[in-house]
Design an enzyme around this catalytic site. Structure first.
Site, PDB file in Angstrom:
ATOM      1  N   GLY A 152      52.397  54.839  10.203  1.00  0.00           N
ATOM      2  CA  GLY A 152      51.628  55.647  11.651  1.00  0.00           C
ATOM      3  C   GLY A 152      52.813  55.133  12.867  1.00  0.00           C
ATOM      4  CD  GLN A 153      56.306  51.242  14.763  1.00  0.00           C
ATOM      5  OE1 GLN A 153      56.991  50.829  13.901  1.00  0.00           O
ATOM      6  NE2 GLN A 153      57.399  51.053  16.471  1.00  0.00           N
TER       7      GLN A 153
ATOM      8  CG  HIS B 114      53.441  50.775  20.976  1.00  0.00           C
ATOM      9  ND1 HIS B 114      54.578  51.200  20.006  1.00  0.00           N
ATOM     10  CD2 HIS B 114      52.460  51.356  19.995  1.00  0.00           C
ATOM     11  CE1 HIS B 114      54.550  52.384  18.829  1.00  0.00           C
ATOM     12  NE2 HIS B 114      53.353  52.692  19.107  1.00  0.00           N
ATOM     13  CG  LEU B 115      47.360  45.185  21.132  1.00  0.00           C
ATOM     14  CD1 LEU B 115      47.443  44.519  19.473  1.00  0.00           C
ATOM     15  CD2 LEU B 115      47.461  44.567  22.161  1.00  0.00           C
ATOM     16  CG  HIS B 116      47.794  52.054  20.206  1.00  0.00           C
ATOM     17  ND1 HIS B 116      48.436  53.579  20.364  1.00  0.00           N
ATOM     18  CD2 HIS B 116      48.803  51.788  19.222  1.00  0.00           C
ATOM     19  CE1 HIS B 116      49.191  53.674  19.861  1.00  0.00           C
ATOM     20  NE2 HIS B 116      49.849  53.279  18.845  1.00  0.00           N
TER      21      HIS B 116
ATOM     22  CG  ASP C 226      49.076  56.284  24.531  1.00  0.00           C
ATOM     23  OD1 ASP C 226      49.368  56.013  23.950  1.00  0.00           O
ATOM     24  OD2 ASP C 226      49.148  58.485  24.187  1.00  0.00           O
ATOM     25  CB  ILE C 227      51.388  60.152  28.121  1.00  0.00           C
ATOM     26  CG1 ILE C 227      51.906  60.975  28.651  1.00  0.00           C
ATOM     27  CG2 ILE C 227      51.496  60.674  26.673  1.00  0.00           C
ATOM     28  CD1 ILE C 227      53.063  61.544  28.812  1.00  0.00           C
TER      29      ILE C 227
ATOM     30  CG  ASN D 112      49.851  53.064  14.988  1.00  0.00           C
ATOM     31  OD1 ASN D 112      48.805  52.667  13.684  1.00  0.00           O
ATOM     32  ND2 ASN D 112      49.889  53.954  16.024  1.00  0.00           N
TER      33      ASN D 112
END
Ligand code: AMP
Ligand code: ZN
Length: 115
Positions: free
Chosen positions: A94-95, A101-103, A31-32, A88
């Site tokens: 909160g998307q 995507h899975l964090h 993640d950036i 999310n």
């Protein structure tokens, strides 16, 4: 590939990413803007706008994504100490990027409930 989808562009290599893993159906990258010392996103190469846009035909893909996330978490040294997965979903979820995507979050103590 969906037009104007940031993560489709990352998969296509049109936008750079710090890749962690790739196979025929999933892609993982750092993640950036990390929210934890380990913060990796695992995404399907197929464009699905959110987890609840998946259908029966995506069953194997979702299972594969989750199992690969487990492998990545283990490779990151998180398996024993624990970690968190977050998906999310939608506005109130909160998307912000509408490609599933899975964090994977780890290497710090998580709290509950989330914000
Ligand atoms: P979400 O809020 O669940 O939709 O998460 C989107 C995530 O994508 C956020 O954690 C962002 O920091 C991350 N993100 C946005 N742009 C990029 C990018 N170019 N490379 C890597 N991660 C990104
Ligand atoms: Zn996409």
């Amino acid at each position: 590939m969906a037009e104007d989808c940031l993560f489709c562009k990352i998969i296509a290599g049109e936008i750079p990413s710090n890749k962690v893993y790739e196979d025929d159906s999933v892609y993982a990258f750092h993640d950036i803007n990390p929210a934890a010392p380990v913060h990796i996103l695992v995404i399907p190469k197929k464009h699905l706008s959110a987890v609840n846009a998946a259908s029966e035909e995506d069953q194997a893909l979702l299972g594969h994504l989750l199992l690969k996330a487990n492998d990545i978490a283990a490779e990151q040294g998180l398996a024993d100490e624990g970690f968190r997965y977050v998906i999310n979903t939608g506005d109130k979820g909160g998307q912000t990027v509408y490609h599933l995507h899975l964090h994977i979050l780890g290497s710090r103590q998580m709290t509950w409930p989330p914000g």
